[in-house]
Design an enzyme around this catalytic site. Structure first.
Site, PDB file in Angstrom:
ATOM      1  N   CYS A   5      29.317  29.978  44.712  1.00 20.92           N
ATOM      2  CA  CYS A   5      30.047  30.299  43.552  1.00 20.92           C
ATOM      3  C   CYS A   5      29.797  31.817  43.136  1.00 20.92           C
ATOM      4  O   CYS A   5      28.503  32.109  42.562  1.00 20.92           O
ATOM      5  CB  CYS A   5      30.036  29.276  42.501  1.00 20.92           C
ATOM      6  SG  CYS A   5      30.879  29.976  40.937  1.00 20.92           S
ATOM      7  N   CYS A   8      28.710  31.862  39.139  1.00 20.23           N
ATOM      8  CA  CYS A   8      27.538  31.362  38.900  1.00 20.23           C
ATOM      9  C   CYS A   8      26.470  32.561  39.334  1.00 20.23           C
ATOM     10  O   CYS A   8      25.605  32.756  38.670  1.00 20.23           O
ATOM     11  CB  CYS A   8      27.046  30.176  40.076  1.00 20.23           C
ATOM     12  SG  CYS A   8      27.482  28.602  39.407  1.00 20.23           S
ATOM     13  N   HIS A  47      27.549  25.476  35.943  1.00 16.57           N
ATOM     14  CA  HIS A  47      28.858  25.533  36.877  1.00 16.57           C
ATOM     15  C   HIS A  47      29.791  24.224  36.278  1.00 16.57           C
ATOM     16  O   HIS A  47      29.327  23.154  36.182  1.00 16.57           O
ATOM     17  CB  HIS A  47      28.516  25.358  38.338  1.00 16.57           C
ATOM     18  CG  HIS A  47      29.723  25.335  39.126  1.00 16.57           C
ATOM     19  ND1 HIS A  47      30.444  26.383  39.714  1.00 16.57           N
ATOM     20  CD2 HIS A  47      30.572  24.316  39.418  1.00 16.57           C
ATOM     21  CE1 HIS A  47      31.480  26.233  40.519  1.00 16.57           C
ATOM     22  NE2 HIS A  47      31.671  24.930  40.208  1.00 16.57           N
ATOM     23  N   ASN A  88      43.415  29.452  33.439  1.00 10.00           N
ATOM     24  CA  ASN A  88      44.324  28.816  34.457  1.00 10.00           C
ATOM     25  C   ASN A  88      43.651  27.589  35.081  1.00 10.00           C
ATOM     26  O   ASN A  88      42.436  27.805  35.535  1.00 10.00           O
ATOM     27  CB  ASN A  88      44.501  29.823  35.562  1.00 10.00           C
ATOM     28  CG  ASN A  88      45.119  31.169  34.970  1.00 10.00           C
ATOM     29  OD1 ASN A  88      46.268  30.891  34.141  1.00 10.00           O
ATOM     30  ND2 ASN A  88      44.675  32.313  35.477  1.00 10.00           N
ATOM     31  N   THR A  96      42.191  30.986  40.768  1.00  8.08           N
ATOM     32  CA  THR A  96      41.383  31.436  42.010  1.00  8.08           C
ATOM     33  C   THR A  96      39.903  31.352  42.232  1.00  8.08           C
ATOM     34  O   THR A  96      39.720  31.201  43.227  1.00  8.08           O
ATOM     35  CB  THR A  96      41.817  33.038  42.338  1.00  8.08           C
ATOM     36  OG1 THR A  96      41.369  33.632  41.422  1.00  8.08           O
ATOM     37  CG2 THR A  96      43.316  33.106  42.264  1.00  8.08           C
ATOM     38  N   HIS A  99      35.305  28.256  39.054  1.00 11.09           N
ATOM     39  CA  HIS A  99      34.219  28.129  38.021  1.00 11.09           C
ATOM     40  C   HIS A  99      34.862  28.537  36.715  1.00 11.09           C
ATOM     41  O   HIS A  99      35.286  29.606  36.414  1.00 11.09           O
ATOM     42  CB  HIS A  99      32.987  29.104  38.163  1.00 11.09           C
ATOM     43  CG  HIS A  99      31.831  29.265  37.325  1.00 11.09           C
ATOM     44  ND1 HIS A  99      30.459  28.855  37.711  1.00 11.09           N
ATOM     45  CD2 HIS A  99      31.891  29.229  35.849  1.00 11.09           C
ATOM     46  CE1 HIS A  99      29.795  29.092  36.751  1.00 11.09           C
ATOM     47  NE2 HIS A  99      30.680  29.112  35.592  1.00 11.09           N
ATOM     48  N   HIS A 101      36.730  29.592  33.587  1.00 10.56           N
ATOM     49  CA  HIS A 101      36.554  30.755  32.741  1.00 10.56           C
ATOM     50  C   HIS A 101      37.801  30.833  31.877  1.00 10.56           C
ATOM     51  O   HIS A 101      39.027  30.462  32.156  1.00 10.56           O
ATOM     52  CB  HIS A 101      36.596  32.050  33.669  1.00 10.56           C
ATOM     53  CG  HIS A 101      37.713  32.121  34.833  1.00 10.56           C
ATOM     54  ND1 HIS A 101      37.528  31.218  35.953  1.00 10.56           N
ATOM     55  CD2 HIS A 101      38.798  32.462  34.770  1.00 10.56           C
ATOM     56  CE1 HIS A 101      38.527  31.361  36.741  1.00 10.56           C
ATOM     57  NE2 HIS A 101      39.286  32.252  36.189  1.00 10.56           N
TER      58      HIS A 101
HETATM   59  P1  AMP Z   1      41.869  33.061  37.745  1.00 11.28           P
HETATM   60  O1  AMP Z   1      43.084  33.594  38.629  1.00 11.28           O
HETATM   61  O2  AMP Z   1      42.247  32.345  36.459  1.00 11.28           O
HETATM   62  O3  AMP Z   1      40.873  32.045  38.757  1.00 11.28           O
HETATM   63  O4  AMP Z   1      40.939  34.446  37.484  1.00 11.28           O
HETATM   64  C1  AMP Z   1      39.872  34.875  38.094  1.00 11.28           C
HETATM   65  C2  AMP Z   1      39.660  36.297  37.789  1.00 11.28           C
HETATM   66  O5  AMP Z   1      38.490  36.687  38.256  1.00 11.28           O
HETATM   67  C3  AMP Z   1      40.736  37.303  37.940  1.00 11.28           C
HETATM   68  O6  AMP Z   1      41.306  37.750  37.206  1.00 11.28           O
HETATM   69  C4  AMP Z   1      39.852  38.363  39.149  1.00 11.28           C
HETATM   70  O7  AMP Z   1      40.195  39.570  38.736  1.00 11.28           O
HETATM   71  C5  AMP Z   1      38.422  38.176  38.502  1.00 11.28           C
HETATM   72  N1  AMP Z   1      37.453  38.197  39.386  1.00 11.28           N
HETATM   73  C6  AMP Z   1      37.111  37.528  40.712  1.00 11.28           C
HETATM   74  N2  AMP Z   1      35.989  38.258  41.161  1.00 11.28           N
HETATM   75  C7  AMP Z   1      35.441  39.164  40.122  1.00 11.28           C
HETATM   76  C8  AMP Z   1      34.130  39.966  40.132  1.00 11.28           C
HETATM   77  N3  AMP Z   1      33.414  39.879  41.139  1.00 11.28           N
HETATM   78  N4  AMP Z   1      34.151  40.616  38.925  1.00 11.28           N
HETATM   79  C9  AMP Z   1      35.145  40.660  38.088  1.00 11.28           C
HETATM   80  N5  AMP Z   1      36.006  40.019  38.045  1.00 11.28           N
HETATM   81  C10 AMP Z   1      36.216  39.063  39.051  1.00 11.28           C
HETATM   82 ZN    ZN Z   2      29.890  28.355  39.283  1.00  9.54          ZN
END
Ligand code: AMP
Ligand code: ZN
Length: 115
Positions: A5, A8, A47, A88, A96, A99, A101
């Site tokens: 993850c 994580c 997680h 989301n 996407t 985990h 957020h």
């Molecule tokens: P979601 O589509 O709600 O799952 O949001 C995932 C978010 O994580 C997106 O806005 C991505 O731009 C962000 N994201 C994914 N990988 C990283 C990373 N390594 N560092 C910072 N943001 C990330």
């Molecule tokens: Zn996680």
């Protein structure tokens, strides 16, 4: 901690991020692909796949995520102008990273309904 993850790994510092806030339970960092002038992600260090996977013992940490989101909005200077805190949940919502957020978005006028 899930070894597969990405969030994580960000929460433990194994993958670098631009840290905005952290405490024992919560970690917040700048989104890597910002959708607004302010775009911060707030995650539990422990997680949880998604909002719908919350269990009884998770309610306090999820409430704390919201509290930290509000704190970050103040810290980033968007508390007065307005902001949005978004989760989301699942595929149709565009999740996407599985985990949990909270997105804290602000610094521009938001559209409603969201796309
Ligand atoms: P979601 O589509 O709600 O799952 O949001 C995932 C978010 O994580 C997106 O806005 C991505 O731009 C962000 N994201 C994914 N990988 C990283 C990373 N390594 N560092 C910072 N943001 C990330
Ligand atoms: Zn996680």
């Amino acid at each position: 901690m899930r070894s597969d993850c990405i969030f994580c790994k960000i929460g433990t510092g194994q993958i670098p991020s631009r840290v905005v806030y952290q405490d024992e339970d919560v970690f917040a960092f700048e989104d890597g692909n910002p959708q607004a002038p302010v775009h911060v992600l707030v995650i539990p260090k422990r997680h949880i796949d998604a909002l719908s996977d919350m269990r009884d013992g998770d309610h306090a940490v999820v409430a704390h995520l919201l509290e930290v989101g509000v704190l970050i909005a103040k810290k980033k200077g968007i508390a007065e102008s307005g902001y949005r805190i978004v989760v989301n949940n699942g595929q149709d919502a565009g999740q996407t990273v599985f985990h949990l957020h909270f997105h804290v978005l602000g610094g521009r006028r938001m559209n409603w309904p969201p796309g």
